[in-house]
Design an enzyme around this catalytic site. Structure first.
Site, PDB file in Angstrom:
ATOM      1  N   ARG A 120       0.824  -1.230   0.000  1.00  0.00           N
ATOM      2  CA  ARG A 120       0.000   0.000   0.000  1.00  0.00           C
ATOM      3  C   ARG A 120       0.858   1.281   0.000  1.00  0.00           C
ATOM      4  NH1 ARG A 120      -3.470  -2.923   3.683  1.00  0.00           N
ATOM      5  NH2 ARG A 120      -5.134  -3.801   2.424  1.00  0.00           N
ATOM      6  N   LYS A 142       2.853  11.853 -10.825  1.00  0.00           N
ATOM      7  CA  LYS A 142       2.078  10.976 -11.711  1.00  0.00           C
ATOM      8  C   LYS A 142       2.890   9.705 -11.952  1.00  0.00           C
ATOM      9  CE  LYS A 142      -0.936  13.984 -14.400  1.00  0.00           C
ATOM     10  NZ  LYS A 142      -1.260  14.501 -15.737  1.00  0.00           N
ATOM     11  N   GLU A 184       9.234  19.228 -24.280  1.00  0.00           N
ATOM     12  CA  GLU A 184       8.471  19.598 -23.067  1.00  0.00           C
ATOM     13  C   GLU A 184       8.807  21.034 -22.634  1.00  0.00           C
ATOM     14  OE1 GLU A 184       6.011  18.117 -21.475  1.00  0.00           O
ATOM     15  OE2 GLU A 184       6.121  16.028 -22.114  1.00  0.00           O
ATOM     16  N   LYS A 226       6.273  23.826 -13.521  1.00  0.00           N
ATOM     17  CA  LYS A 226       5.614  22.567 -13.138  1.00  0.00           C
ATOM     18  C   LYS A 226       5.317  22.533 -11.641  1.00  0.00           C
ATOM     19  CE  LYS A 226       4.681  17.970 -13.688  1.00  0.00           C
ATOM     20  NZ  LYS A 226       4.662  16.826 -14.539  1.00  0.00           N
ATOM     21  N   GLU A 236      -5.011  17.251 -10.593  1.00  0.00           N
ATOM     22  CA  GLU A 236      -5.492  17.624 -11.937  1.00  0.00           C
ATOM     23  C   GLU A 236      -7.015  17.778 -12.015  1.00  0.00           C
ATOM     24  OE1 GLU A 236      -3.190  16.134 -15.377  1.00  0.00           O
ATOM     25  OE2 GLU A 236      -5.128  15.590 -16.208  1.00  0.00           O
ATOM     26  N   ARG A 240      -3.920  22.041 -13.505  1.00  0.00           N
ATOM     27  CA  ARG A 240      -2.871  21.099 -13.950  1.00  0.00           C
ATOM     28  C   ARG A 240      -3.114  20.610 -15.378  1.00  0.00           C
ATOM     29  NH1 ARG A 240       0.297  16.394 -10.506  1.00  0.00           N
ATOM     30  NH2 ARG A 240       1.540  15.628 -12.253  1.00  0.00           N
ATOM     31  N   ASN A 244      -1.078  19.436 -20.090  1.00  0.00           N
ATOM     32  CA  ASN A 244      -1.371  18.474 -21.160  1.00  0.00           C
ATOM     33  C   ASN A 244      -1.436  19.140 -22.537  1.00  0.00           C
ATOM     34  OD1 ASN A 244      -1.609  16.209 -19.443  1.00  0.00           O
ATOM     35  ND2 ASN A 244      -3.608  16.956 -18.782  1.00  0.00           N
ATOM     36  N   HIS A 247      -0.699  17.145 -25.566  1.00  0.00           N
ATOM     37  CA  HIS A 247      -0.610  15.741 -25.161  1.00  0.00           C
ATOM     38  C   HIS A 247      -1.739  14.853 -25.662  1.00  0.00           C
ATOM     39  CE1 HIS A 247       2.739  17.105 -22.848  1.00  0.00           C
ATOM     40  NE2 HIS A 247       2.924  15.938 -22.255  1.00  0.00           N
ATOM     41  N   HIS A 251      -0.446  11.534 -27.373  1.00  0.00           N
ATOM     42  CA  HIS A 251      -0.728  10.161 -26.921  1.00  0.00           C
ATOM     43  C   HIS A 251      -1.301   9.313 -28.061  1.00  0.00           C
ATOM     44  CE1 HIS A 251      -0.873  11.447 -22.409  1.00  0.00           C
ATOM     45  NE2 HIS A 251       0.336  11.399 -22.902  1.00  0.00           N
ATOM     46  N   HIS A 263       8.307  10.043 -26.474  1.00  0.00           N
ATOM     47  CA  HIS A 263       7.236  10.893 -25.951  1.00  0.00           C
ATOM     48  C   HIS A 263       7.442  12.378 -26.308  1.00  0.00           C
ATOM     49  CE1 HIS A 263       4.119  12.416 -23.345  1.00  0.00           C
ATOM     50  NE2 HIS A 263       4.997  13.110 -22.651  1.00  0.00           N
TER      51      HIS A 263
HETATM   52  N1  GLY Z   1       2.836  15.681 -17.605  1.00  0.00           N
HETATM   53  C1  GLY Z   1       1.648  16.264 -17.148  1.00  0.00           C
HETATM   54  C2  GLY Z   1       1.517  16.325 -15.665  1.00  0.00           C
HETATM   55  O1  GLY Z   1       2.398  15.930 -14.942  1.00  0.00           O
HETATM   56  O2  GLY Z   1       0.490  16.748 -15.185  1.00  0.00           O
END
Ligand code: GLY
Length: 361
Positions: A120, A142, A184, A226, A236, A240, A244, A247, A251, A263
């Site tokens: 956990r 993330k 990025e 960030k 998010e 946040r 994206n 993105h 994706h 990526h």
């Molecule tokens: N790469 C997008 C984020 O970390 O929210």
């Protein structure tokens, strides 16, 4: 060395950035009262290339628990996670063990996910070794793996205890990896403002020359964007989402190319599509479009993108986790520093954006 911080109501942490700072790892662990027992999980290529530096400053392969992770996106799979968890069980890891992830975005995402579900949750520290992981994936908690050919569809939010970014690792990155990180950083330029955009544009040759002493301020500024976004919206639910930008498109390229595109490269192509879509939707003028495309178009993109089938790409986008009510929600641009969230678009507008990006390669 520069110290930045992610401020959260619980579990905030520091990000240390600098050259030749790996030796600070032990004192950082002591300062944060982290467990003394450690389990190092490292990308096999990083171990091979930086063996001596790692042995001198981080671990002793003969004495310490060190586990190699295969390089590449295939490590973001249930198969790899289950193998990792097995090794963790066999070595009797518990909450009194610190997991240390050393590698790029794939390593950090997979190891972070394994640490978040083992017993956990056991503590984790990230040591990103690529530019992309340093400015993006190692920060913000993330974690995740790909499932059913869908990028990051399984995962968790799980914050590390700290992040140590030693730019020494970047000196051996191949050009393709540098391009990824720059992709990025370009995203942050669009999110922030004209000055940042101009500085990134001017610094492109320095990134390719791997002159990180002259680009570290841009790396730090990107991390700062960030950390501020994550600090205000960890899970998010709102702001946040701006991270994206590009993105949703990216994706779909990654899935359709079965992750045979990096990526960061997919993100650059995604940003170009997002700019074309912003124009299709009338958010930006022809003149702005031309101006904004200038920076991402400096990045060489793979011609394989052109061969992609728009219908298939669109189908992938329909399963994006940011969608609501079965509608694709785009992050678009009104101006540099002015981002629009949750924008819906007609299929024909999206197809036009694809076509215009394909033509530009
Ligand atoms: N790469 C997008 C984020 O970390 O929210």
């Amino acid at each position: 060395m520069k110290t930045l911080s992610v401020q959260l109501s619980e579990n905030g942490y520091e990000i240390l950035l600098g050259k030749d700072i790996l030796h600070k790892f032990t004192s950082l662990c002591k300062k944060s009262s982290l467990p003394k027992r450690m389990f190092f999980i490292i990308d096999e290529n990083v171990l091979r290339i930086h063996k001596k530096y790692l042995q001198t400053n981080l671990f002793d392969e003969k004495k310490d628990l060190v586990c190699k992770l295969p390089a590449g996106e295939k490590s973001k799979s249930f198969k790899q996670i289950s193998e990792l968890l097995k090794v963790m069980l066999e070595n009797k890891l518990g909450r009194d063990t610190l997991v240390v992830s050393i590698g790029g975005g794939v390593t950090g995402d997979a190891v972070g996910f394994a640490a978040s579900i083992f017993m956990r949750g056991i503590p984790v520290v990230h040591i990103p070794t690529t530019l992309l992981a340093a400015v993006d994936s190692s920060i913000g908690g993330k974690t995740g793996i790909n499932f059913n050919n869908t990028k990051n569809s399984i995962g968790s939010f799980y914050q590390p205890k700290f992040v140590l970014i030693d730019t020494t690792f970047f000196s051996t990155l191949p050009e393709k990896e540098i391009i990824c990180g720059v992709g990025e950083i370009i995203k942050y330029a669009f999110l922030t403002g004209q000055d940042f955009y101009d500085s990134v544009l001017a610094a492109l040759p320095l990134f390719y020359q791997k002159d990180f002493s002259k680009t570290v301020h841009l790396i730090s500024a990107s991390i700062n964007v960030k950390t501020e976004v994550v600090s205000s919206d960890e899970k998010e639910t709102g702001l946040r989402k701006i991270l994206n930008f590009g993105h949703t498109f990216a994706h779909s390229f990654e899935s359709e190319l079965h992750f045979k595109i990096k990526h960061g490269e997919a993100v650059t192509a995604g940003i170009i599509c997002a700019l074309y879509l912003s124009h299709e939707k009338g958010f930006i003028t022809e003149e702005q479009l031309k101006k904004f495309l200038y920076l991402p178009k400096q990045i060489p993109l793979s011609a394989t993108l052109k061969k992609l089938d728009k219908e298939k790409l669109y189908r992938v986008m329909l399963s994006d986790k940011k969608n609501r009510d079965g509608k694709i929600k785009f992050v678009l641009l009104k101006n540099i520093g002015e981002i629009l969230l949750d924008v819906e678009a007609e299929k024909v507008e999206v197809f036009n954006a694809f076509d215009r990006m394909f033509k530009s390669i």
